[in-house]
Enzyme design. Structure first.
Site, PDB file in Angstrom:
ATOM      1  N   GLU A  40       0.965  -1.031  -0.133  1.00 24.26           N
ATOM      2  CA  GLU A  40      -0.527   0.202  -0.442  1.00 24.26           C
ATOM      3  C   GLU A  40       1.288   1.348  -0.093  1.00 24.26           C
ATOM      4  O   GLU A  40       0.677   2.100  -0.478  1.00 24.26           O
ATOM      5  CB  GLU A  40      -1.210  -0.307   1.683  1.00 24.26           C
ATOM      6  CG  GLU A  40      -1.405   1.004   1.756  1.00 24.26           C
ATOM      7  CD  GLU A  40      -3.133   0.760   0.302  1.00 24.26           C
ATOM      8  OE1 GLU A  40      -3.228   0.016  -0.173  1.00 24.26           O
ATOM      9  OE2 GLU A  40      -3.990   2.302   0.697  1.00 24.26           O
ATOM     10  N   ASP A  41       1.807   1.089   0.529  1.00 28.61           N
ATOM     11  CA  ASP A  41       2.250   2.413   1.045  1.00 28.61           C
ATOM     12  C   ASP A  41       4.066   2.611   0.597  1.00 28.61           C
ATOM     13  O   ASP A  41       4.305   3.789   1.072  1.00 28.61           O
ATOM     14  CB  ASP A  41       2.548   2.918   2.925  1.00 28.61           C
ATOM     15  CG  ASP A  41       1.746   2.912   3.614  1.00 28.61           C
ATOM     16  OD1 ASP A  41       0.789   2.793   2.702  1.00 28.61           O
ATOM     17  OD2 ASP A  41       1.871   2.474   4.211  1.00 28.61           O
TER      18      ASP A  41
END
Ligand code: MN
Length: 565
Positions: A67-68
């Site tokens: 996600e990051d």
């Protein structure tokens, strides 16, 4: 902070995951200024402390990578293989869920999270993630604080509770409390502080007395301690008791941990012999565990100085389960010896709404070893249900195999009737296509359209079937013949009397029903006779009226009916 990591050898997946995550997040900081990896480590340590397997600990370290950071799920797959990738993927997908207080269907939301996760370890890692997020919530903007705290209290704390992870559930609620109700929280702290410490002192005074008492009866407890009630659960209880602290008997409870179930009951007897129990307040959660599996004996007694005190008695095993819940399963090395224990834990049948957790537990007991059990967690244990989503993000719960037509009727009867097409995840599909959990479904309607009898061949819900049949009946009575039975046959058991047959025919006539066939049969050996009547098809409420009338005729004993020719 990383002391626990040393338990894993340098070539292990956990160590590799730590290095990978460290590299991936290396330039990232959390809002409080900590380097991002501290979050990954905290989540992984919790998962480690809950004694989940290595795969889970590694996945916890990697849970925010996709996600990051610039790394993708393919990068993880290459380095860590399918199983860890599967867990990380599940955790990444869960991030797309956002709960808002407008959502009516909290329960479905909880189920959806589980169904989407496909593997319970994903949910458990998610809970660890949420715990750390809550512990560091103060740095977020106010709006985010409120939203996350609400989601925690409404979705994640209850999920933890369902999994029997009571300690975690209470902890999550307590962390959410000050963000959700800041004024009430402060009031509570001020109000209970003194009372808390007073009762704590009193509990400490009781401990050696209990210890001595048990020793005199040749029971050596594993431990005696006291536990203070959690703030949020205390607050909820106060709301039910006019905010009167006097009525809260379990503000501080004494907890006695012994070795065997027999000792639990023995201790209860010993306690009651010297301190009188409060009538109606003895709770045997060993014989009847709570739906989430919680087992313990609870009693409220008048103890020293006639003060009212709650006492909880349980074995070590029960204690561990109460703390770790489902996760405790991993802690048992000899699963076989605990077969009996699962049986006890599974003993609750009555709560329908908790069926899904029970399904899960039932499931666990069928596995003879840990590997098999973990393997089984991958199966979607909602194999009979699916959860799909409307374009407005509402979650709809349907039986497995349901089609867009079932979905349409679930939304509204007219949407079902006028349905001409459907899109699943943006793509046009046929109306008989099988929906899957997580699909976003859009129904295309056309005014004035009527349902097709063909639909009856593939739909899965009786709701849809009823609407379709009704609509078709209205449209074309001929069509009805193809799909519905061609008449009704009645068998009326009665005690024969003059005029009985006439009363029967009158009942049909009053409702304007044509009789096609009528016969009366008298069994010489029996005191009863049977009247057979056939008529054409009847609408449901007409049939019901007729049945009522027939049953009301004097000397009618029984009325059976069946559909047929
Ligand atoms: Mn996270």
């Amino acid at each position: 902070m990383t002391e626990w990591l040393k338990k894993y050898p340098p070539q292990s997946m956990v160590t590799k995951a730590y290095e990978f995550a460290g590299e991936a997040h290396k330039d990232m900081k959390r809002l409080n200024g900590d380097s991002y990896i501290t979050h990954c480590l905290a989540v992984a340590k919790t998962v480690h402390d809950w004694r989940l397997d290595e795969t889970s600990v590694a996945a916890a370290l990697l849970h925010d990578v996709v996600e990051d950071t610039v790394y993708t799920i393919q990068n993880i797959e290459k380095d860590f293989g399918g199983e860890i990738t599967f867990l990380v993927n599940g955790l990444t997908k869960l991030k797309t869920f956002q709960y808002s207080s407008k959502d009516q269907n909290v329960e479905n939301m909880r189920k959806l999270i589980i169904a989407f996760s496909k593997d319970l370890r994903v949910v458990i890692i998610k809970l660890a993630d949420r715990l750390h997020n809550m512990q560091t919530l103060e740095v977020l903007p106010l709006d985010d604080q409120k939203r996350i705290a609400l989601e925690t209290a409404e979705i994640y704390a209850p999920l933890a509770y369902r999994f029997g992870m009571q300690r975690l559930s209470g902890e999550l609620e307590d962390l959410a409390f000050p963000y959700l109700y800041p004024n009430e929280y402060e009031w509570l702290l001020k109000t209970v502080k003194e009372e808390f410490s007073e009762r704590q002192i009193y509990a400490n005074k009781l401990k050696p007395i209990v210890q001595k008492l048990l020793r005199e009866n040749e029971i050596i407890p594993v431990g005696i301690d006291s536990r203070a009630k959690r703030y949020f659960s205390l607050y909820k209880k106060l709301l039910r008791h006019d905010m009167n602290l006097e009525k809260i008997y379990d503000l501080v409870a004494i907890r006695i941990i012994v070795k065997t179930v027999e000792e639990c009951y023995a201790v209860l007897g010993i306690i009651h012999k010297i301190w009188q129990p409060l009538p109606g307040r003895i709770k045997d959660y060993i014989a009847r565990p709570k739906p989430n599996g919680y087992r313990s004996l609870h009693t409220i007694v008048f103890s020293v100085d006639n003060k009212i005190t709650e006492i909880q008695i349980r074995t070590e095993e029960m204690h561990e389960e109460a703390e770790l819940g489902i996760a405790a399963h991993w802690a048992y090395e000899q699963i076989k010896s605990s077969e009996k224990h699962w049986k006890n834990w599974l003993g609750v049948r009555e709560r329908k709404e908790l069926l899904w957790v029970e399904q899960l537990r039932n499931w666990q007991k069928n596995f003879s070893n840990q590997k098999e059990f973990i393997e089984s967690l991958k199966i979607d244990f909602f194999k009979d249900r699916i959860f799909v989503i409307t374009p407005q993000n509402d979650v709809i719960d349907l039986p497995a195999g349901a089609t867009p037509v079932d979905f349409a009727y679930r939304i509204h009867s007219e949407i079902g009737n006028q349905c001409v097409g459907a899109k699943v995840n943006g793509k046009v599909v046929s109306l008989n296509c099988e929906l899957r959990s997580g699909d976003v479904i859009e129904i295309i309607t056309q005014r004035g359209k009527k349902p097709s009898p063909e639909w009856l061949k593939f739909i899965k819900t009786s709701l849809a079937a009823n609407y379709i049949k009704n609509a078709l009946r209205a449209k074309n009575k001929l069509l009805l013949k193809k799909i519905a039975p061609l008449g009704i046959e009645f068998k009326i058991v009665n005690k024969d009397r003059p005029g009985y047959l006439k009363d029967i025919t009158a009942a049909f006539a009053e409702l304007k029903i044509n009789i096609i066939f009528l016969a009366s049969q008298i069994d010489q050996k029996s005191i009863f006779s049977t009247v057979s009547v056939k008529c054409g098809n009847l609408e449901r409420d007409k049939l019901e009226k007729l049945l009522v009338k027939l049953k009301a005729i004097p000397e009618t004993k029984e009325v059976h009916h069946k559909f047929g020719r």
